[in-house]
Design a protein around this motif. Structure first.
Motif, PDB file in Angstrom:
ATOM      1  N   GLY A  99       1.579   6.353  -3.605  1.00 22.18           N
ATOM      2  CA  GLY A  99       2.723   6.884  -4.333  1.00 22.18           C
ATOM      3  C   GLY A  99       3.420   7.993  -3.557  1.00 22.18           C
ATOM      4  N   PHE A 100       2.879   8.319  -2.396  1.00 16.54           N
ATOM      5  CA  PHE A 100       3.462   9.370  -1.569  1.00 16.54           C
ATOM      6  C   PHE A 100       4.252   8.722  -0.437  1.00 16.54           C
ATOM      7  CE2 PHE A 100       1.311  12.556  -3.832  1.00 16.54           C
ATOM      8  CZ  PHE A 100       0.038  12.100  -4.116  1.00 16.54           C
ATOM      9  N   VAL A 101       4.634   9.501   0.518  1.00 16.95           N
ATOM     10  CA  VAL A 101       5.361   8.956   1.652  1.00 16.95           C
ATOM     11  C   VAL A 101       4.413   8.139   2.510  1.00 16.95           C
ATOM     12  CG1 VAL A 101       7.044  10.813   1.660  1.00 16.95           C
ATOM     13  CG2 VAL A 101       4.956  11.019   3.027  1.00 16.95           C
ATOM     14  N   SER A 102       4.983   7.288   3.341  1.00 19.71           N
ATOM     15  CA  SER A 102       4.174   6.457   4.218  1.00 19.71           C
ATOM     16  C   SER A 102       3.217   7.317   5.033  1.00 19.71           C
ATOM     17  CB  SER A 102       5.079   5.673   5.168  1.00 19.71           C
ATOM     18  OG  SER A 102       6.024   4.938   4.449  1.00 19.71           O
ATOM     19  N   SER A 103       2.015   6.852   5.178  1.00 22.19           N
ATOM     20  CA  SER A 103       0.988   7.638   5.841  1.00 22.19           C
ATOM     21  C   SER A 103       0.064   6.731   6.634  1.00 22.19           C
ATOM     22  CB  SER A 103       0.184   8.411   4.794  1.00 22.19           C
ATOM     23  OG  SER A 103      -0.974   8.996   5.359  1.00 22.19           O
ATOM     24  N   ALA A 104      -0.506   7.289   7.693  1.00 24.22           N
ATOM     25  CA  ALA A 104      -1.513   6.576   8.468  1.00 24.22           C
ATOM     26  C   ALA A 104      -2.917   6.960   8.033  1.00 24.22           C
ATOM     27  CB  ALA A 104      -1.340   6.869   9.948  1.00 24.22           C
ATOM     28  N   SER A 105      -3.003   7.795   7.023  1.00 25.13           N
ATOM     29  CA  SER A 105      -4.309   8.288   6.582  1.00 25.13           C
ATOM     30  C   SER A 105      -4.874   7.427   5.467  1.00 25.13           C
ATOM     31  CB  SER A 105      -4.192   9.727   6.095  1.00 25.13           C
ATOM     32  OG  SER A 105      -5.424  10.171   5.546  1.00 25.13           O
ATOM     33  N   TYR A 106      -6.066   6.976   5.687  1.00 25.30           N
ATOM     34  CA  TYR A 106      -6.779   6.152   4.705  1.00 25.30           C
ATOM     35  C   TYR A 106      -6.841   6.833   3.337  1.00 25.30           C
ATOM     36  CZ  TYR A 106     -10.940   3.919   2.670  1.00 25.30           C
ATOM     37  OH  TYR A 106     -11.816   3.271   1.834  1.00 25.30           O
ATOM     38  N   ASP A 107      -7.047   8.141   3.327  1.00 21.61           N
ATOM     39  CA  ASP A 107      -7.260   8.867   2.078  1.00 21.61           C
ATOM     40  C   ASP A 107      -6.011   8.966   1.200  1.00 21.61           C
ATOM     41  OD1 ASP A 107      -9.506  11.194   3.713  1.00 21.61           O
ATOM     42  OD2 ASP A 107      -9.917   9.305   2.682  1.00 21.61           O
ATOM     43  N   ASP A 108      -4.842   8.697   1.757  1.00 25.80           N
ATOM     44  CA  ASP A 108      -3.609   8.824   0.989  1.00 25.80           C
ATOM     45  C   ASP A 108      -3.313   7.594   0.122  1.00 25.80           C
ATOM     46  OD1 ASP A 108      -1.842  10.666   3.590  1.00 25.80           O
ATOM     47  OD2 ASP A 108      -3.112  11.350   1.935  1.00 25.80           O
ATOM     48  N   TYR A 109      -4.087   6.541   0.280  1.00 26.20           N
ATOM     49  CA  TYR A 109      -3.813   5.290  -0.427  1.00 26.20           C
ATOM     50  C   TYR A 109      -4.761   5.145  -1.602  1.00 26.20           C
ATOM     51  CZ  TYR A 109      -0.646   4.309   3.319  1.00 26.20           C
ATOM     52  OH  TYR A 109       0.413   4.393   4.183  1.00 26.20           O
ATOM     53  N   ASP A 110      -4.209   4.746  -2.752  1.00 25.85           N
ATOM     54  CA  ASP A 110      -5.030   4.709  -3.970  1.00 25.85           C
ATOM     55  C   ASP A 110      -5.366   3.302  -4.456  1.00 25.85           C
ATOM     56  OD1 ASP A 110      -2.234   5.725  -6.165  1.00 25.85           O
ATOM     57  OD2 ASP A 110      -2.437   4.113  -4.699  1.00 25.85           O
ATOM     58  N   TYR A 111      -4.642   2.313  -4.012  1.00 28.63           N
ATOM     59  CA  TYR A 111      -4.961   0.935  -4.392  1.00 28.63           C
ATOM     60  C   TYR A 111      -5.064   0.085  -3.126  1.00 28.63           C
ATOM     61  CZ  TYR A 111      -3.913   2.182  -9.216  1.00 28.63           C
ATOM     62  OH  TYR A 111      -3.922   2.774 -10.454  1.00 28.63           O
ATOM     63  N   TRP A 112      -6.061  -0.798  -3.123  1.00 28.24           N
ATOM     64  CA  TRP A 112      -6.348  -1.618  -1.943  1.00 28.24           C
ATOM     65  C   TRP A 112      -6.528  -3.072  -2.347  1.00 28.24           C
ATOM     66  CZ3 TRP A 112      -6.935   0.312   3.093  1.00 28.24           C
ATOM     67  CH2 TRP A 112      -6.881   1.708   3.198  1.00 28.24           C
ATOM     68  N   GLY A 113      -6.089  -3.960  -1.447  1.00 30.93           N
ATOM     69  CA  GLY A 113      -6.359  -5.370  -1.628  1.00 30.93           C
ATOM     70  C   GLY A 113      -7.770  -5.699  -1.170  1.00 30.93           C
ATOM     71  N   GLN A 114      -8.158  -6.944  -1.344  1.00 31.12           N
ATOM     72  CA  GLN A 114      -9.525  -7.358  -1.052  1.00 31.12           C
ATOM     73  C   GLN A 114      -9.749  -7.676   0.419  1.00 31.12           C
ATOM     74  OE1 GLN A 114      -7.176  -9.335  -1.968  1.00 31.12           O
ATOM     75  NE2 GLN A 114      -7.475 -11.328  -1.009  1.00 31.12           N
TER      76      GLN A 114
END
Length: 122
Positions: A99-114
């Protein structure tokens, strides 16, 4: 919210594949999206990201010039076009949402595909 990635497979070096990730729910159009990958025995690494309107894209140096990330907000889908594939591109590829700006950091992402497996043979 669910993310479903597909399009992986076995391809020879130099070949191409296009991955797709479909996002359920109404948040897609306000989400920056990214692709990460994880090779056997290695940590998950950033591949590419795209802003929520698609106007800004970012790439890892290892894929710059070969991979292209894009999105179709009307279809709730983000794509990763992979050209000139190399054996070192072999990995499970994951799409992710923030929900934030584009990021290369794994920790910034809250939903992931399989994840979808890409295997590049030499």
């Amino acid at each position: 919210v669910q993310l479903q990635a597909f399009g992986g497979g076995l391809v020879q070096a130099g070949g191409s594949l296009r991955l797709s990730c479909v996002v359920s729910g109404r948040i897609f159009s306000i989400s920056a999206m990214a692709w990460f990958r994880q090779a056997p025995g290695k940590e998950r690494e950033f591949v590419a990201a795209i802003s929520w309107r698609g106007g800004n894209t970012y790439y890892a140096d290892s894929v710059k010039g070969r991979f292209t990330i894009s999105r179709a907000n009307a279809k709730n889908t983000v794509y990763l076009q992979m050209n000139s594939l190399k054996p070192e591109d072999t990995a499970v590829y994951y799409c992710a949402r923030t929900g934030f700006v584009s990021s290369a950091s794994y920790d910034d992402y809250d939903y992931w595909g399989q994840g979808t497996l890409v295997t590049v043979s030499s």
